[in-house]
Design a protein around this motif. Structure first.
Motif, short mmCIF file in Angstrom:
data_model
loop_
_atom_site.label_atom_id
_atom_site.label_comp_id
_atom_site.label_asym_id
_atom_site.label_seq_id
_atom_site.Cartn_x
_atom_site.Cartn_y
_atom_site.Cartn_z
N LEU A 44 0.81 -1.22 0.00
CA LEU A 44 0.00 0.00 0.00
C LEU A 44 0.84 1.27 0.00
CD1 LEU A 44 -2.72 -1.02 2.62
CD2 LEU A 44 -2.88 -1.11 0.12
N LYS A 45 2.17 1.16 0.11
CA LYS A 45 3.02 2.34 0.18
C LYS A 45 2.89 3.26 -1.02
CE LYS A 45 6.69 0.80 3.30
NZ LYS A 45 8.12 0.53 3.46
N PRO A 46 2.74 2.72 -2.25
CA PRO A 46 2.65 3.63 -3.41
C PRO A 46 1.36 4.45 -3.47
CG PRO A 46 3.31 1.41 -4.09
CD PRO A 46 2.83 1.31 -2.69
N PHE A 47 0.42 4.24 -2.53
CA PHE A 47 -0.88 4.89 -2.63
C PHE A 47 -1.11 5.98 -1.58
CE2 PHE A 47 -1.18 0.55 -4.20
CZ PHE A 47 -1.67 0.76 -5.49
N VAL A 48 -0.11 6.27 -0.77
CA VAL A 48 -0.24 7.33 0.23
C VAL A 48 1.11 8.05 0.36
CG1 VAL A 48 0.30 5.78 2.15
CG2 VAL A 48 -0.98 7.89 2.58
N GLU A 49 1.06 9.35 0.51
CA GLU A 49 2.27 10.16 0.63
C GLU A 49 1.99 11.31 1.61
OE1 GLU A 49 6.33 10.67 -0.62
OE2 GLU A 49 4.88 9.19 -1.31
N LEU A 50 2.81 11.42 2.66
CA LEU A 50 2.70 12.49 3.63
C LEU A 50 3.93 13.38 3.49
CD1 LEU A 50 1.52 12.17 7.27
CD2 LEU A 50 3.67 13.31 6.83
N PHE A 51 3.75 14.69 3.50
CA PHE A 51 4.88 15.59 3.26
C PHE A 51 4.85 16.75 4.25
CE2 PHE A 51 1.39 16.76 0.47
CZ PHE A 51 1.27 18.12 0.66
N CYS A 52 6.04 17.24 4.59
CA CYS A 52 6.22 18.42 5.44
C CYS A 52 7.54 19.06 5.03
CB CYS A 52 6.22 18.03 6.91
SG CYS A 52 6.38 19.46 8.02
N TYR A 53 7.49 20.16 4.27
CA TYR A 53 8.67 20.78 3.70
C TYR A 53 8.90 22.14 4.36
CZ TYR A 53 8.10 17.28 0.05
OH TYR A 53 7.96 16.11 -0.63
N PHE A 54 10.11 22.35 4.85
CA PHE A 54 10.52 23.63 5.40
C PHE A 54 11.36 24.37 4.35
CE2 PHE A 54 9.51 21.06 9.02
CZ PHE A 54 9.00 21.95 9.97
N PRO A 55 11.43 25.70 4.39
CA PRO A 55 12.26 26.45 3.42
C PRO A 55 13.71 26.00 3.48
CG PRO A 55 10.82 27.94 4.63
CD PRO A 55 10.70 26.61 5.29
N GLU A 56 14.31 25.77 2.31
CA GLU A 56 15.67 25.26 2.25
C GLU A 56 16.72 26.37 2.36
OE1 GLU A 56 15.92 23.03 -1.32
OE2 GLU A 56 14.64 21.41 -0.60
N ASN A 57 16.34 27.63 2.16
CA ASN A 57 17.29 28.74 2.26
C ASN A 57 16.57 29.98 2.76
OD1 ASN A 57 16.00 29.82 -0.13
ND2 ASN A 57 17.17 28.27 -1.26
N ILE A 58 17.33 31.05 2.97
CA ILE A 58 16.78 32.28 3.55
C ILE A 58 15.80 32.94 2.59
CG2 ILE A 58 17.38 34.58 4.38
CD1 ILE A 58 20.00 33.43 5.38
N SER A 59 16.10 32.88 1.28
CA SER A 59 15.26 33.55 0.31
C SER A 59 13.85 32.96 0.27
CB SER A 59 15.89 33.46 -1.09
OG SER A 59 16.00 32.11 -1.49
N ALA A 60 13.71 31.68 0.60
CA ALA A 60 12.40 31.02 0.58
C ALA A 60 11.72 31.01 1.94
CB ALA A 60 12.55 29.59 0.08
N LYS A 61 12.34 31.68 2.94
CA LYS A 61 11.78 31.65 4.30
C LYS A 61 10.40 32.29 4.36
CE LYS A 61 12.98 32.73 9.08
NZ LYS A 61 13.97 33.37 9.98
N SER A 62 10.18 33.32 3.53
CA SER A 62 8.89 34.02 3.56
C SER A 62 7.74 33.14 3.08
CB SER A 62 8.96 35.28 2.68
OG SER A 62 9.26 34.93 1.34
N LEU A 63 8.03 32.04 2.37
CA LEU A 63 6.98 31.15 1.87
C LEU A 63 6.47 30.19 2.93
CD1 LEU A 63 8.33 30.32 -1.70
CD2 LEU A 63 6.61 32.00 -1.05
N GLY A 64 7.16 30.09 4.08
CA GLY A 64 6.66 29.29 5.19
C GLY A 64 6.81 27.79 4.99
N ILE A 65 6.00 27.04 5.72
CA ILE A 65 6.06 25.57 5.75
C ILE A 65 4.94 25.00 4.87
CG2 ILE A 65 6.08 23.53 7.23
CD1 ILE A 65 6.71 25.42 9.58
N LEU A 66 5.30 24.06 4.00
CA LEU A 66 4.33 23.38 3.14
C LEU A 66 4.11 21.96 3.67
CD1 LEU A 66 2.66 23.29 0.48
CD2 LEU A 66 4.73 22.45 -0.66
N LEU A 67 2.87 21.63 4.01
CA LEU A 67 2.61 20.30 4.58
C LEU A 67 1.23 19.80 4.14
CD1 LEU A 67 0.53 20.98 7.16
CD2 LEU A 67 2.66 21.70 8.20
N GLY A 68 1.03 18.51 4.28
CA GLY A 68 -0.23 17.89 3.90
C GLY A 68 -0.04 16.43 3.52
#
Length: 764
Positions: A44-68
């Motif tokens: 069942l692993k190929p049918f579900v994906e959980l993600f939580c991405y933090f900004p990788e550098n200072i320039s992307a810090k304003s975009l915040g955390i992407l999760l879901g």
């Protein structure tokens, strides 16, 4: 276009009242994220994906955390790894441009995901429709932006109350699902202190009721880690597959205390010019100030001298100086930003000029090399022509000398005695030597006569018959053999037609003769083995380099020799990558965007020697002719995931050596093409030609309307419809040396490579 609606997460009854004597402190809340992924069965692993991405550098810090999360309830092979594909597409597009606003980045990312889903549906992969549950959230400072699809839930716990803030997205009366409208709405709001978010799917409520969730949150209010562990334990014990994310918003006690201290140190009340305090006696106001100033005077105990210190700045003066300091800092930052922008602009202009100079220099060098190669070819051709002329003249000269010598010898035998005296001594000596040799081999007639006369009558008869047989039988045999050869020899016209196979093919159906090709690129220091097309660029591959060509401009890229020599190549347009396998069975990818090579993880069966492979969407298909199987590998992080046996029913594949894929898979042997769809062989045949096909390469893909066959042995490229009907036969003697080819249907051009040359034929 994505519709954006705005919701306030804050209830009106909780809004603070105005109070001039109290000061509200608005600080960035500290967000702690706990992810819970439950997959009891590895299938069942190929049918579900959980993600939580933090900004990788200072320039992307304003975009915040992407999760879901993404989850598909349909567990068929067609739906496998779609969630992985959507996950990578979402992350790449959201963080692609840090200069965009958060709302703009969310809109662009969701639009990209919708396009990816519509592309899957376009190619017949629609099992995921109505079975996709997804929640996409962005935590930016104290703001929450989110979008929900399917049965996903976003539960907000605030002040002891639970609210499903994503319930407006799930409309049961909505029309039939549309791949372009999976994510249509975005909501936004502000988080408050002690808020808790639970992002999950509807299966969460099969384990917990709303009352149980509320009770558990209150019980573990002081320890959020225990609440997360409690939820995880229950989900693992009760469900087979689910994804959940718990977000806690809390204040940072250290930061909060420091900011509160600063605010308390500032004046709480502002003096009103019309209040009662303004008309009090000046003495009551000034005297304490004078007394306080005297306290700060310094008296030297040894000398008794009094040192009057400067007046201490009032709080108003302190505020004014702080404002001036802030203004100076702001002005300085503006000047630095202007200088930085100006310098960056100058650097960009200089780099652009430098790039143009490099391109012009490379073009001049390329033209010089072309001219040098052309001159070299002309010199070689001229030398060969002169050499052939020299040897032909020498040959005919020797023939003429031999002819003269033989004529002189025969003339010597035929001349009378009177003329022989005029012959030179040299010719006489040569003639005498020839006569001696000739007389040695010639029989003695007088001796033969004596022997014949000594024989008896019947012996003489046998001897005469034997002599006649010796003389006549060879003549009879030669005559019979000559008649037999004459009967076998065809007419002169037939011999001429059989000697040129192109003439036979040109008389066939839909045959077109192509004129001389145009050479686009040539190189004598490497041998070309593969021709690929990706994003309007042609890629020419050798065993150690990849060369790009577009509108006369070319660039070369090499990988380390320690990684091995390349054997076979394939391109994936959806990823904008080229993959190749080396003789060390290592799989590498090449990205033209950042000009880099990267090794990709892939696991082959133990008894399989990988060789022929091709791509479709984000999958790689490897042909294992020995074991009568095709392996499909899905794209995964760092390489490719676990393989799937794609062939569903027994089919002999040991004669096939070429593969091409659109929605179907076409396998080609030396003279036949077999079609497969979803692992099963289909009824398919290609229209026969007068001269049978000798298949060297087969070409088609999801964007092509036809199937193309390179018949190197007969000097042609045959074009067939997807139903197998013959459309065109493009004939040229230059195809005898073609190693690979590509047909640009949009611009009606055939590109092909030989060992050292890239050339093209226009089809119009």
């Amino acid at each position: 276009m994505i519709n954006v609606t705005y919701q306030r997460l804050k209830n009106s009854q909780n809004m603070p009242t105005k109070n001039n004597e109290k000061t509200n402190v608005f600080l960035d809340l500290e967000k702690s994220v706990t992810d819970i992924l439950v997959v009891q069965n590895t299938k069942l692993k190929p049918f579900v994906e959980l993600f939580c991405y933090f900004p990788e550098n200072i320039s992307a810090k304003s975009l915040g955390i992407l999760l879901g999360f993404f989850k598909i309830s349909d567990i068929s092979e067609d739906s496998a790894y779609i969630v992985n594909f959507l996950n990578s597409t979402l992350k790449k597009e959201y963080y692609a441009n840090p200069r965009r606003s958060v709302s703009g980045s969310v809109d662009a990312a969701l639009h990209k995901v919708n396009l990816a889903l519509s592309e899957l549906a376009k190619h017949g992969n629609i099992n995921w429709l109505g079975n996709l549950d997804a929640a996409i959230c962005v935590l930016e400072k104290n703001n929450l932006h989110f979008s929900v699809s399917g049965k996903a839930k976003i539960i907000l716990s605030r002040n002891g109350a639970l609210t499903d803030i994503g319930e407006n997205f799930n409309n049961e009366d909505a029309p039939k699902p549309n791949p372009l409208k999976v994510f249509t709405d975005v909501s936004s709001g502000r988080l408050e202190e002690k808020d808790k978010l639970i992002i999950t799917s509807s299966e969460f409520f099969h384990v917990f009721s709303p009352a149980e969730i509320k009770k558990s949150i209150q019980r573990f209010a002081d320890d959020k880690e225990k609440f997360s562990q409690f939820v995880k334990t229950a989900l693992v014990n009760e469900l087979e597959m689910i994804a959940a994310i718990i977000v806690d918003a809390e204040k940072n006690s250290k930061t909060y205390a420091s900011e509160l201290k600063k605010i308390k140190s500032s004046p709480k009340n502002v003096l009103n010019a019309f209040s009662e305090k303004s008309f009090r006696d000046n003495k009551q106001t000034v005297a304490p100030a004078a007394q306080s100033e005297n306290k700060h005077d310094y008296i030297d105990k040894k000398t008794g001298h009094i040192y009057i210190q400067g007046e201490k700045e009032t709080k108003t003066q302190q505020a004014t100086s702080s404002l001036l300091l802030a203004a100076a800092k702001e002005t300085l930052s503006v000047i630095i930003f202007w200088l930085k922008t100006k310098s960056q602009k100058n650097i960009r202009v200089f780099s652009r000029k430098l790039d143009n100079f490099k391109k012009n220099a490379a073009l001049l060098k390329k033209n010089a090399l072309k001219k040098e190669n052309l001159n070299r070819k002309n010199d070689i051709a001229l030398f060969k022509k002169k050499q052939a002329l020299f040897f032909s003249r020498l040959f005919f000269q020797k023939i003429k000398e031999i002819q003269i010598a033989i004529t002189a010898k025969f003339a010597t035998f035929k001349k009378p005695v009177s003329e022989k005296s005029a012959v030179s001594e040299e010719i006489k000596s040569k003639t005498k030597n020839f006569q001696k040799v000739f007389s040695f081999f010639m029989p003695n007639a007088s001796k033969i006569k004596r022997v014949f006369m000594s024989l008896q009558y019947h012996q003489r008869l046998y001897a005469i018959l034997a002599v006649i047989a010796i003389l006549t039988l060879p003549l009879i045999y030669l005559n019979i053999e000559k008649k037999r050869q004459t009967a076998k020899t065809p007419a002169p016209e037939t011999i001429e037609e059989q000697s040129d196979p192109l003439q036979i093919i040109l008389k066939d159906k839909a045959a077109k003769h192509l004129s001389e090709s145009q050479t686009l690129f040539s190189s004598w220091d490497k041998e070309f083995i593969r021709l690929l097309f990706l994003k309007e660029f042609l890629f020419i591959a050798s065993d150690s380099q990849i060369l790009t060509w577009n509108n006369g401009e070319s660039k070369e890229y090499s990988w380390p020799a320690s990684d091995g020599r390349a054997k076979t190549f394939a391109s994936i347009s959806d990823l904008n990558l080229i993959f190749f396998l080396t003789d060390q069975n290592k799989l590498f990818s090449f990205s033209q965007t950042n000009s880099s090579f990267k090794e990709n993880f892939i696991q082959f069966p133990g008894n399989y020697l990988p060789d022929v492979f091709e791509s479709y969407l984000t999958y790689l298909y490897w042909l294992d002719a020995k074991n009568n199987q095709i392996y499909r590998y899905p794209r995964a992080e760092g390489g490719f995931g676990e393989r799937i046996n794609w062939i569903k029913e027994a089919a002999p594949l040991n004669n096939y050596s070429q593969i091409a894929i659109d929605e179907n898979i076409y396998l080609a042997s030396d003279s036949t093409v077999t079609k497969f769809f979803r692992g099963k062989q289909q009824t398919f045949s290609m229209e026969e030609t007068s001269e049978p096909l000798k298949i060297a390469k087969i070409l088609t893909n999801k964007e092509m309307q036809n199937i193309y066959i390179l018949d190197r042995q007969n000097g042609r490229v045959a074009e067939f419809g997807k139903d197998g009907a013959l459309q065109n036969q493009y004939v040229s003697a230059e195809f005898y040396e073609a190693k690979d080819f590509y047909v640009d249907e949009k611009n009606s051009v055939i590109y092909f490579i030989t060992s050292h040359r890239l050339a093209s034929f226009p089809l119009k």
